[in-house]
Design a protein around this motif. Sequence first.
Motif, short mmCIF file in Angstrom:
data_model
loop_
_atom_site.label_atom_id
_atom_site.label_comp_id
_atom_site.label_asym_id
_atom_site.label_seq_id
_atom_site.Cartn_x
_atom_site.Cartn_y
_atom_site.Cartn_z
N GLY A 124 -0.78 3.36 -3.17
CA GLY A 124 0.66 3.51 -3.10
C GLY A 124 1.18 4.65 -3.95
N ILE A 125 2.35 5.09 -3.63
CA ILE A 125 3.02 6.14 -4.39
C ILE A 125 3.35 5.60 -5.78
CG2 ILE A 125 5.45 5.63 -3.86
CD1 ILE A 125 4.10 9.05 -3.12
N PRO A 126 3.19 6.40 -6.83
CA PRO A 126 3.51 5.89 -8.18
C PRO A 126 4.99 5.57 -8.34
CG PRO A 126 2.15 7.87 -8.30
CD PRO A 126 2.61 7.75 -6.88
N GLN A 127 5.29 4.80 -9.35
CA GLN A 127 6.67 4.48 -9.70
C GLN A 127 7.49 5.77 -9.84
OE1 GLN A 127 6.93 2.23 -13.31
NE2 GLN A 127 9.17 2.30 -13.40
N PHE A 146 -2.05 7.32 -3.43
CA PHE A 146 -2.64 6.44 -4.44
C PHE A 146 -2.10 6.81 -5.82
CE2 PHE A 146 -5.52 6.49 -0.90
CZ PHE A 146 -6.01 5.19 -0.81
N ASP A 147 -2.07 5.82 -6.67
CA ASP A 147 -1.69 6.03 -8.07
C ASP A 147 -2.97 5.97 -8.90
OD1 ASP A 147 -0.86 5.86 -10.70
OD2 ASP A 147 0.85 4.55 -10.25
N GLN A 154 0.81 -1.21 0.00
CA GLN A 154 0.00 0.00 0.00
C GLN A 154 0.85 1.27 0.00
OE1 GLN A 154 -0.99 2.41 2.59
NE2 GLN A 154 0.62 1.75 4.00
N LEU A 155 2.13 1.14 0.31
CA LEU A 155 3.04 2.28 0.18
C LEU A 155 3.50 2.49 -1.25
CD1 LEU A 155 5.22 1.73 3.36
CD2 LEU A 155 3.95 3.82 2.85
N GLY A 156 3.38 1.45 -2.08
CA GLY A 156 3.80 1.56 -3.48
C GLY A 156 4.66 0.41 -3.93
N THR A 205 -2.30 10.90 -6.00
CA THR A 205 -3.42 11.31 -5.16
C THR A 205 -2.98 11.24 -3.71
OG1 THR A 205 -5.11 10.61 -6.74
CG2 THR A 205 -5.79 10.81 -4.44
N ILE A 206 -3.19 12.32 -2.98
CA ILE A 206 -2.80 12.42 -1.58
C ILE A 206 -4.07 12.42 -0.74
CG2 ILE A 206 -1.60 13.79 0.16
CD1 ILE A 206 -0.04 15.08 -2.16
#
Length: 650
Positions: free
Chosen positions: A538-541, A530-531, A121-123, A571-572
């Motif tokens: 998660g944070i995007p790549q 979010f991606d 969920q963090l990426g 998305t934050i």
Amino acid sequence: MSGIQGSDDGKTNAPADRGAASRRHFLRGSAALALVAAAGPALAAVLPAAPLFEVDTPMPPPEWALLERAVLDAHAAACEAFFARYFDPRSGYFRAIERWGANDGPDDAIENVNDWPHIYQLGGAERIRELYELAYEGHVRQFSQARTTEVPFARQGMYFREFPVMMDWMHNSEGLTVFNVMGLGDPYAQRYRDRVRRFAGFYTGEDPAAPNYDPKHRVIRSMFNGSRGPLMRKATALDWTGDPIDLTGIDPKSLLHGERSYEEMLEHFKDYTDTTGDVPLNLGATGLVANAFMLAQEPKYRQWVVDYVDAWIDRARANKDILPSNVGLDGTIGGEAGGKWYGGTYGWGFSPVIPMTGERQDRNRIPFAILGFFNAYLLTGNDKYLDAWRRMADSINSNGKMVNGKMAYPTMYGDEGWYSFKPAKWAVGAEELYLVSLNPADRARTAASPFIDYLEGRNSAFPVTALREALAHIRDTGDAMRQDKTLPDTRFVDTVMDQNPASVGALTMLMQGGQNMHRGALQFSTLRYFDPIAGRPGIPQDVAALVDSMTQDSAAVTLVNCSPSQGRTVTIQGGAYGEHQIMTAAINGGVAKRVDDRSFTIRLAPGAGARLQLKMRRFVNAPTLNFPWAGPAVDEAPRVITEDKKPAAY
């Protein structure tokens, strides 16, 4: 397109029961947006919101950003290698001796993938989600099939209806550490949603086959409880220890608890008999019910958590603000422990003899109950749930005394009064409570904390140091795994838990302003990412995030896109479950823009970055497991604004 998601290496292990909402996980990039847009209103809700900011200010990736990406990305190969070594790749079964018991029982088996849902969920890589979901599916099958021969209540399976038949909530909570946060990765899988409601029903009184809860007296009727209901007799050493086992030939590394024979294992638990009646450890069940509420905001689940935690607040109020460690079936304090409020297994006066040494060891497990109060706070935003813990600390510390010329404070209470005095004040859970409340008065209760010092501007090296330590953990656990000589028939299920490569603590603190508390804890954090292009949490790549400031009404985070050629959209969200309302956002000290929502979106050009200053209202929204783009069902969920958002004076 196929309903099976492929990983980077082409393998397909994803469960097949994902709902339509979840299948947007399988859409990637601009093709995803084109497909969704072409589908019309039916899928319009999955479109990401227009970016609030378009950031094109160049920012060469700082060292912390490169390290953060390295830690996130290193987990994919590390988790794959750990899973291949210790799990059956087809069934997801854990390769070890299957036993019932408090030393090495089913709860320990699934703990071998603790923190993997957090990494995802963090990426982290999609493959990590596939692996922990396969491990969990294998876990419930493996221990539903595993049976005892001597322990009476597990002879037809250690799990029944995919849940422990009956065990205490120190161990039940440990066994739910993975499950209770799986909704952060995919809350739309129907199998997951069904389990959450079924498991919650074991404790809300809705399931007549599991009569654990008495709503009249607001008690869970035994320390031992589960899918077959409560154990309504004194527990025996056999109930705790599990079936007889010959330890001859067992790898010495597997004997983590020190017992050298089955007889010593029984001796370990000979005093663990007083289990009838309610105990603070049972507050762990609130995590299941809170998750059930967060699926669809059904009020009955929130009300149960409020009712049950309120009952414990009432009991503490009647007991000089200290949680009693045993409550009778009729709700009376100390009712099943000879009237002793401090009695019972794992209670304030529980100091059993260790068979290997002959010495007593304090085993008060009241501190684990703090999660119940956090869960009630998450669902209501009412500070009374945190204040109950503050008052207990104050009451305990009021019994401090001089010992050898220095002040000391008690940690235990028995027939002769307070004992086990320590040189520091009783401050169990103080740091965790502060990171939830961000109340300056709670800060005064905490001990030294590198992370809090960093947030307060006194430890600028912390991000790089902590992330380097996380990389070292991944390397060291890999070395330990490669050197491990245990075999499935010589290792217990908890033997290699310390070889789990997941190193999530630094990431959670630095990226989300959060903390990982384990033992079935839900996620508590200031931010979540979010991606929206990939349609996943998660944070995007290529993107890194660093929280550097948090107060009760603000937060600051730096986002940087480490890719020099690809733009990224992020998305934050306010809080792990959208419980915080983001009021405004500004970048690089500029003019603040109105948000007034749970989340907003930002677009980062290649190689760009910015520091965002956010104004927030914490714990004012009904928490939800839905992703930010899930549509009106989430956006219109009832907001919980409590009557008192100001911390109580104490």
